[in-house]
Design an enzyme around this catalytic site. Structure first.
Site, PDB file in Angstrom:
ATOM      1  N   LYS A 191      -0.021   4.126   6.464  1.00  0.00           N
ATOM      2  CA  LYS A 191       0.839   4.424   7.614  1.00  0.00           C
ATOM      3  C   LYS A 191       1.855   3.294   7.845  1.00  0.00           C
ATOM      4  O   LYS A 191       3.041   3.557   8.053  1.00  0.00           O
ATOM      5  CB  LYS A 191      -0.022   4.646   8.862  1.00  0.00           C
ATOM      6  CG  LYS A 191      -0.938   5.857   8.774  1.00  0.00           C
ATOM      7  CD  LYS A 191      -1.675   6.119  10.069  1.00  0.00           C
ATOM      8  CE  LYS A 191      -2.682   5.030  10.367  1.00  0.00           C
ATOM      9  NZ  LYS A 191      -3.785   4.998   9.379  1.00  0.00           N
ATOM     10  N   THR A 192       1.400   2.059   7.818  1.00  0.00           N
ATOM     11  CA  THR A 192       2.317   0.931   8.003  1.00  0.00           C
ATOM     12  C   THR A 192       3.323   0.858   6.868  1.00  0.00           C
ATOM     13  O   THR A 192       4.519   0.604   7.086  1.00  0.00           O
ATOM     14  CB  THR A 192       1.524  -0.387   8.097  1.00  0.00           C
ATOM     15  OG1 THR A 192       0.614  -0.321   9.189  1.00  0.00           O
ATOM     16  CG2 THR A 192       2.463  -1.566   8.301  1.00  0.00           C
ATOM     17  N   ASP A 210       1.871   0.343  16.060  1.00  0.00           N
ATOM     18  CA  ASP A 210       0.589   0.630  15.420  1.00  0.00           C
ATOM     19  C   ASP A 210      -0.472   0.872  16.496  1.00  0.00           C
ATOM     20  O   ASP A 210      -0.391   0.303  17.596  1.00  0.00           O
ATOM     21  CB  ASP A 210       0.187  -0.550  14.535  1.00  0.00           C
ATOM     22  CG  ASP A 210      -0.866  -0.168  13.513  1.00  0.00           C
ATOM     23  OD1 ASP A 210      -1.147   1.039  13.371  1.00  0.00           O
ATOM     24  OD2 ASP A 210      -1.396  -1.073  12.840  1.00  0.00           O
ATOM     25  N   THR A 238      -5.015   6.239  14.275  1.00  0.00           N
ATOM     26  CA  THR A 238      -6.185   6.715  13.549  1.00  0.00           C
ATOM     27  C   THR A 238      -6.937   7.766  14.356  1.00  0.00           C
ATOM     28  O   THR A 238      -7.874   8.370  13.840  1.00  0.00           O
ATOM     29  CB  THR A 238      -7.135   5.538  13.239  1.00  0.00           C
ATOM     30  OG1 THR A 238      -7.467   4.865  14.461  1.00  0.00           O
ATOM     31  CG2 THR A 238      -6.469   4.549  12.290  1.00  0.00           C
ATOM     32  N   ARG A 261      -6.032   0.972   0.473  1.00  0.00           N
ATOM     33  CA  ARG A 261      -6.316  -0.404   0.914  1.00  0.00           C
ATOM     34  C   ARG A 261      -7.576  -0.932   0.249  1.00  0.00           C
ATOM     35  O   ARG A 261      -7.629  -2.091  -0.185  1.00  0.00           O
ATOM     36  CB  ARG A 261      -6.457  -0.448   2.436  1.00  0.00           C
ATOM     37  CG  ARG A 261      -6.739  -1.851   2.981  1.00  0.00           C
ATOM     38  CD  ARG A 261      -6.863  -1.823   4.484  1.00  0.00           C
ATOM     39  NE  ARG A 261      -5.602  -1.457   5.119  1.00  0.00           N
ATOM     40  CZ  ARG A 261      -5.494  -1.015   6.367  1.00  0.00           C
ATOM     41  NH1 ARG A 261      -6.579  -0.867   7.108  1.00  0.00           N
ATOM     42  NH2 ARG A 261      -4.308  -0.705   6.864  1.00  0.00           N
TER      43      ARG A 261
END
Length: 358
Positions: A86-87, A131, A180, A239
């Site tokens: 997402k980032t 975020d 999330t 990740r």
């Protein structure tokens, strides 16, 4: 793209006394010959982003239309589990639009005034990335509603009965929210986003491509099937794949390996107690507790947590989602039950009643 400039401070101390902090501007681009940092594994363009093909097609069309209309695009909401990009996508949007990006998070905004200060300093076309947007304070959410729809901020002047509200007009900008837990977003805030992107877990073949790309960036030579072994253990999450790749890199450095083979990956990750299914120490402890101590279940969450020596919240939020998704565990009204797959993964034959259920 021009070098990104960041401001960093240092304190010059002499005879134990701290002197005044000085600021200097440095370039984020690595010096020639300098090792590439792990943070630079993020791709800068949408074409370089691996995985999520449907989302990429939708987002590409969305951004191209905005560029042709020469206006800031509608606000974007990125929803999905942690670690899926997402980032990275928020950074890519700003890069594709060739505009600056301002980064903050929901927990960092303590008061509505904090958010008002950020919004009032935005320039035309700039991207504001928030975020964990579902963790914004209620007052900040209400302020953000107006700013996103009407591009204005109401500034309160004075206190008490004499207080007055002065509307401050903002230039058109784009908010990118990442969450999330989309369900925790209030409906008025969710309705302000013109485009919502849902990120899904990655299949193994896409994770393989991602591992191969990251290995090239980090200067790691992977033999055939090494990337596949890493993808198998990455729980569908980029990740985690990049984190495991770094640990395999450490193994290769310590053992002076010019190339990394599949057996090297298995040995390196076995040292960190990560098996072929991506299960770590805590995951295996949960399954062993259910199978060995409770005959496969059902067992309550608190009893299970006490058996593995962890908090109930840790077991519920860290372990269970992956174990349930991969079919090792099921939740029932009476408690957690290990499936046939869990018994077989632990090298044990499930009882007949368990085999009938699954």
């Amino acid at each position: 793209m021009a070098d990104k400039q960041i401001s960093t401070g240092y304190i010059d101390s002499q005879n134990g006394d701290a002197q005044e902090e000085s600021l200097r501007m440095v370039s984020a681009r690595p010096i020639e010959g300098e090792p590439v940092s792990d943070e630079e594994l993020r791709p800068e363009t949408l074409d370089g982003f691996i995985g999520q093909p449907r989302l990429k097609a939708q987002l590409g069309l969305f951004l191209e239309a905005a560029k042709k209309r020469d206006v800031a695009p509608d606000h974007i909401l990125l929803a999905g589990p942690p670690g899926l990009g997402k980032t990275t996508l928020a950074m890519i949007v700003a890069h594709e639009l060739e505009v600056p990006i301002r980064v903050t998070s929901g927990p960092a905004v303590q008061h509505a005034g904090d958010l008002a200060s950020i919004l009032s300093s935005l320039e035309a076309g700039e991207v504001l990335f928030i975020d964990e947007i579902h963790r914004l304070p209620r007052a900040a959410e209400e302020l953000l509603y107006i700013a996103m729809e009407d591009f204005r901020v109401d500034v309160m002047v004075g206190k008490g009965p004499g207080a007055s509200s002065i509307p401050l007009t903002l230039p058109r900008f784009t908010v990118i929210g990442a969450t999330t837990r989309e369900g925790m977003l209030p409906s008025p805030l969710r309705a302000r986003f013109g485009f919502t992107a849902h990120l899904d877990f990655y299949p193994e073949e896409e994770l393989e491509k991602l591992v191969e790309r990251s290995a090239k960036v980090l200067g790691i030579v992977l033999q055939d099937d090494a990337a596949h072994q890493l993808a198998l253990r990455s729980r569908g999450t980029p990740r985690i794949a990049n984190r495991l790749l770094r640990r395999v890199r450490d193994w290769a450095i310590v053992h002076d390996l010019p190339q990394v083979g599949p057996d090297d990956v298995k040995q390196a990750l076995a040292l960190y107690q990560i098996d072929s299914e991506g299960l770590d120490r805590l995951d295996l402890a949960v399954l062993k507790a259910i199978v060995n101590s409770f005959d496969g279940g059902p067992v309550g969450l608190n009893n299970l947590a006490a058996m593995v020596g962890e908090e109930a919240e840790t077991v519920e939020t860290v372990c269970e989602p992956y174990l349930v998704r991969e079919g090792f565990l099921v939740r029932t009204p009476k408690g957690r039950v290990a499936t046939t797959k869990a018994w077989e993964h632990l090298g044990r034959k499930p009882p007949e009643d368990v085999m009938k259920l699954f």
